[in-house]
Motif scaffolding. Structure first.
Motif, PDB file in Angstrom:
ATOM      1  N   ASP A 100       0.814  -1.218   0.000  1.00  0.00           N
ATOM      2  CA  ASP A 100       0.000   0.000   0.000  1.00  0.00           C
ATOM      3  C   ASP A 100       0.853   1.277   0.000  1.00  0.00           C
ATOM      4  O   ASP A 100       1.770   1.425   0.800  1.00  0.00           O
ATOM      5  N   GLY A 101       0.565   2.190  -0.939  1.00  0.00           N
ATOM      6  CA  GLY A 101       1.270   3.459  -1.010  1.00  0.00           C
ATOM      7  C   GLY A 101       2.407   3.494  -2.008  1.00  0.00           C
ATOM      8  O   GLY A 101       2.979   4.549  -2.285  1.00  0.00           O
ATOM      9  N   ASP A 102       2.748   2.335  -2.585  1.00  0.00           N
ATOM     10  CA  ASP A 102       3.872   2.239  -3.523  1.00  0.00           C
ATOM     11  C   ASP A 102       3.360   1.770  -4.877  1.00  0.00           C
ATOM     12  O   ASP A 102       2.649   0.770  -4.964  1.00  0.00           O
ATOM     13  N   ASP A 128       0.263  -0.906  -5.026  1.00  0.00           N
ATOM     14  CA  ASP A 128      -0.530  -0.110  -4.084  1.00  0.00           C
ATOM     15  C   ASP A 128      -1.630  -0.965  -3.443  1.00  0.00           C
ATOM     16  O   ASP A 128      -2.797  -0.584  -3.389  1.00  0.00           O
ATOM     17  N   THR A 155       6.832   3.254   2.952  1.00  0.00           N
ATOM     18  CA  THR A 155       5.704   2.316   2.855  1.00  0.00           C
ATOM     19  C   THR A 155       6.054   0.896   3.294  1.00  0.00           C
ATOM     20  O   THR A 155       5.158   0.093   3.536  1.00  0.00           O
TER      21      THR A 155
END
Length: 215
Positions: A100-102, A128, A155
């Motif tokens: 999550d977030g990448d 993500d 992340t």
């Protein structure tokens, strides 16, 4: 007729040189010569991508060039992969994704392809990926292996949350966890409770086989 080594060298060069059209002809020539498709991927295309990665690290290539190299690699893989014989044995299921977030997924895609080539049944969650989605996919599909990656230090601790979530659901003892990515290290893998760390796609295959008792 070119030798196997000559064709492997060309496959590597065309990945590095971003030749996504020429590489198709070489891949076909390689198969027509009767050489193993798996070797073409591991000893040709993957080598070229590693060389492109070095040029990126040395700042001779930038993200745009790296993506074009990846396009060439995938063009070759599309041809070679079709010829890889499927095992009749039951395949080991694995989930793979970027935390999550990448949104950096070139490395993840390469590991996925290498593991598929090695006979794993890969469930690709993409990039993500939320912590809850990793956990749900692992449990719902009864996988034996979870592969997570992150290219961002901000992340990568999401991987720990996935491991903790699997433990809370009572599934942690049923699955092996392999992590990787730019800022990830072996000591970090140990710190978050993962079973193993791999820093490249070829090593990932060996590590995954050992974790799943396939070696």
């Amino acid at each position: 007729m070119k030798s196997k080594d000559e064709l492997l060298k060309l496959l590597a060069e065309y990945v590095k040189d971003m030749e996504d059209e020429k590489i198709k002809d070489v891949a076909r020539e390689y198969l027509e010569a009767g050489y193993p498709a798996k070797d073409g991927i591991l000893d040709g295309l993957t080598v070229g991508m590693k060389e492109a990665g070095k040029l990126y690290d040395e700042e001779e290539y930038y993200i745009a060039e790296l993506l074009l190299c990846a396009d060439a690699m995938y063009a070759g893989i599309d041809i070679l992969k079709a010829e890889i014989k499927k095992d009749n044995e039951k395949k080991t299921k694995a989930v793979i994704g970027v935390i999550d977030g990448d949104t950096h997924d070139i490395g993840k895609n390469l590991v996925k392809i290498m593991l598929e080539t090695a006979g794993f049944d890969m469930i690709d969650l993409g990039k993500d990926v939320a912590v809850k989605d990793f956990i749900k996919a692992a449990i719902d599909n009864k996988v034996s292996l979870v592969c997570m990656s992150s290219l961002m230090s901000t992340t990568m601790y999401g991987m720990k949350k996935v491991i903790e979530g699997l433990a809370e659901c009572g599934y942690r003892d049923s699955v092996k966890i392999m992590v990787g990515g730019g800022p990830v290290t072996e000591s970090f893998a140990i710190q978050i409770g993962a079973d193993a760390y791999s820093d490249n796609a070829i090593e990932a295959v060996n590590v995954a086989k050992i974790l799943c008792g396939l070696n």
